[in-house]
Design an enzyme around this catalytic site. Structure first.
Site, short mmCIF file in Angstrom:
data_model
loop_
_atom_site.label_atom_id
_atom_site.label_comp_id
_atom_site.label_asym_id
_atom_site.label_seq_id
_atom_site.Cartn_x
_atom_site.Cartn_y
_atom_site.Cartn_z
N ASP A 230 -87.93 38.43 -63.03
CA ASP A 230 -87.71 39.70 -61.59
C ASP A 230 -89.26 40.15 -61.32
OD1 ASP A 230 -87.10 40.74 -59.59
OD2 ASP A 230 -85.74 42.20 -60.30
N HIS A 231 -89.81 39.27 -60.65
CA HIS A 231 -91.15 39.25 -59.42
C HIS A 231 -90.78 41.11 -59.42
CE1 HIS A 231 -94.75 38.17 -59.37
NE2 HIS A 231 -95.06 36.78 -59.23
#
Length: 460
Positions: free
Chosen positions: A430-431
């Protein structure tokens, strides 16, 4: 005097609101003991045998196998208060199958458990069921026995639903989200479930009606009409485990801005280390357990990836313990059992827990607790004979490590070309919780431990 009590589908825990009847374990006329499993149902989490809190004679069953019921819907009725030998309960079974039943509190304590049926129901051993045989019933019924069914509802013109104030009763948050995404006002939907509960079918029917009303015929040139190449086709309902997986993966793709990085690693030394561990006797250590140990050590160095995002509060929540999920393919579909406190377990303990959960997954006996609470997922898709993948994050987690097959490949080792056992590792993350530098550092540390298992000695 026997009383006929109605047993409803209980709350199965973990937010589950419906279940599908897979197999009835009793028939009408059977004598059941308190807390005896009477039906096997499939939820979005697992297969569950539901115990009945009453002891007596089954007088009716509601729902055929394959029927999906909401929590609180009637399952069966049981005549309690008499004994099979005296014939009291038997006569109740023959004559009161259509009764609505008294409340559970009206029965004596010896005839029902009184335990709250949440998760896997009441406690106590299950008794073997026995069938009631009596000549009078056979003569009166022509030698056969018919199964009582729920009375068919009388179809009446449905009145136009009026808007209501306050919360609207909906069977699940997914149904509420479906209505919200489609712009449907739930206050204008009439629920067909118990006490007006709005089911998914109610929302879909309302959406279909709205689309039909809004549709307008548009003249299309004949040349622009595509040819029909096939008709019909098999329709497979998205429900149970597959439906739950579909909802979770869709939500992951909708909410999580994910990215993937990958690297090839020389796993020759790791495989040799495992062989040495297993050569000394004792329980065998699995490769998955060694990879899990590497993951937990990597997460200790990069805690950003053992977290979740609270979208409402716009906060990243870093989690104190690693509850490691692992993808397992079963006849019922893909499931992700969770190993609790994986960071504190030894390789032997991890091996045992992986084996236990995998066998439970294949047998369909995983509990809802076995399938929830994960903080990071390890996905060994190499068992399918593939090298790489870009897996979808298991919402609401922040990352997943994928492991491809380990096969001999040409590799430069100590300055010379050699044949080594090579594996591709991929990390989908998850950026929002970290940038590429953190994700790359995590993956590089994992690869270093695979190539040089002695690296782990620095953190032991």
């Amino acid at each position: 005097m026997a009383q006929v009590l109605e047993f409803k589908l209980p709350d199965l825990g973990e937010g589950l609101t419906e279940a599908e009847i897979v197999r009835w374990l009793v028939n009408v006329g059977d004598v059941v003991a308190i807390d005896q499993p009477v039906v096997e149902v499939e939820t979005a989490k697992a297969m569950v045998e539901v115990p009945c809190p009453y002891g007596g004679v089954v007088t009716a069953r509601f729902g055929e196998e394959g029927t999906e019921l909401p929590v609180g819907a009637p399952l069966l009725t049981v005549a309690v208060g008499g004994t099979a030998s005296s014939g009291t309960a038997v006569s109740a079974a023959a004559g009161a199958s259509g009764a609505s039943g008294a409340s559970a509190g009206d029965a004596e304590s010896s005839e029902y458990s009184g335990n709250v049926l949440v998760g896997y129901g009441t406690a106590g051993p299950a008794a073997r069921r026995r069938r009631v045989r009596h000549e009078s019933a056979a003569v009166a019924g022509g030698g056969g026995r018919t199964e009582a069914k729920a009375p068919a509802p009388v179809q009446a013109p449905a009145p136009v639903p009026e808007p209501v104030d306050g919360p609207v009763p909906v069977i699940s948050p997914l149904v509420r989200k479906l209505a919200r995404d489609k712009g449907l006002d739930l206050r204008e939907v009439r629920g067909s479930g118990p006490a007006g509960l709005i089911l998914r079918a109610d929302v879909e029917s309302a959406l279909a009606a709205a689309e039909t009303t809004a549709a307008r015929p548009v003249p299309v040139p004949a040349a622009a009409v595509p040819a029909v190449v096939a008709e019909g086709g098999e329709r497979v309902p998205l429900r149970g485990v597959r439906g739950a997986v579909a909802d979770k993966l869709s939500r992951s793709r909708t909410e999580i801005p994910d990215a993937t990085c990958w690297v090839d690693a020389d796993a020759t030394e790791l495989m040799a280390a495992r062989a040495a561990m297993n050569a000394g006797g004792g329980p065998k250590i699995s490769l998955l357990a060694l990879l899990a140990r590497i993951c937990t050590h990597a997460l200790a160095r990069y805690p950003e990836l053992n977290s979740t995002v609270d979208t409402a509060a716009r906060e990243i929540v870093r989690l104190p313990s690693v509850h490691l999920g692992f993808a397992a393919q079963t006849p019922r579909g893909l499931v992700v059992p969770v190993v609790r406190d994986a960071g504190t377990r030894t390789a032997e303990s991890l091996t045992e827990e992986f084996a236990r959960l995998t066998e439970s997954a294949r047998q369909g006996t995983l509990t809802p607790g076995d399938l929830t609470g994960g903080t990071f997922t390890l996905n060994n898709y190499g068992v399918f004979g593939v090298d790489g993948s870009t897996p979808i994050i298991n919402h609401p987690e922040a990352a997943m490590l994928g492991v491809g097959r380990i096969i001999p490949k040409p590799w430069v080792h100590e300055g010379e070309l050699a044949v080594r056992k090579v594996v591709q590792l991929s990390l989908t993350f998850d950026h929002r919780v970290c940038d590429g530098g953190t994700a790359g550092g995590f993956l590089r540390y994992v690869a270093d431990c695979v190539e040089h298992p002695a690296v782990l000695l620095r953190t032991l």
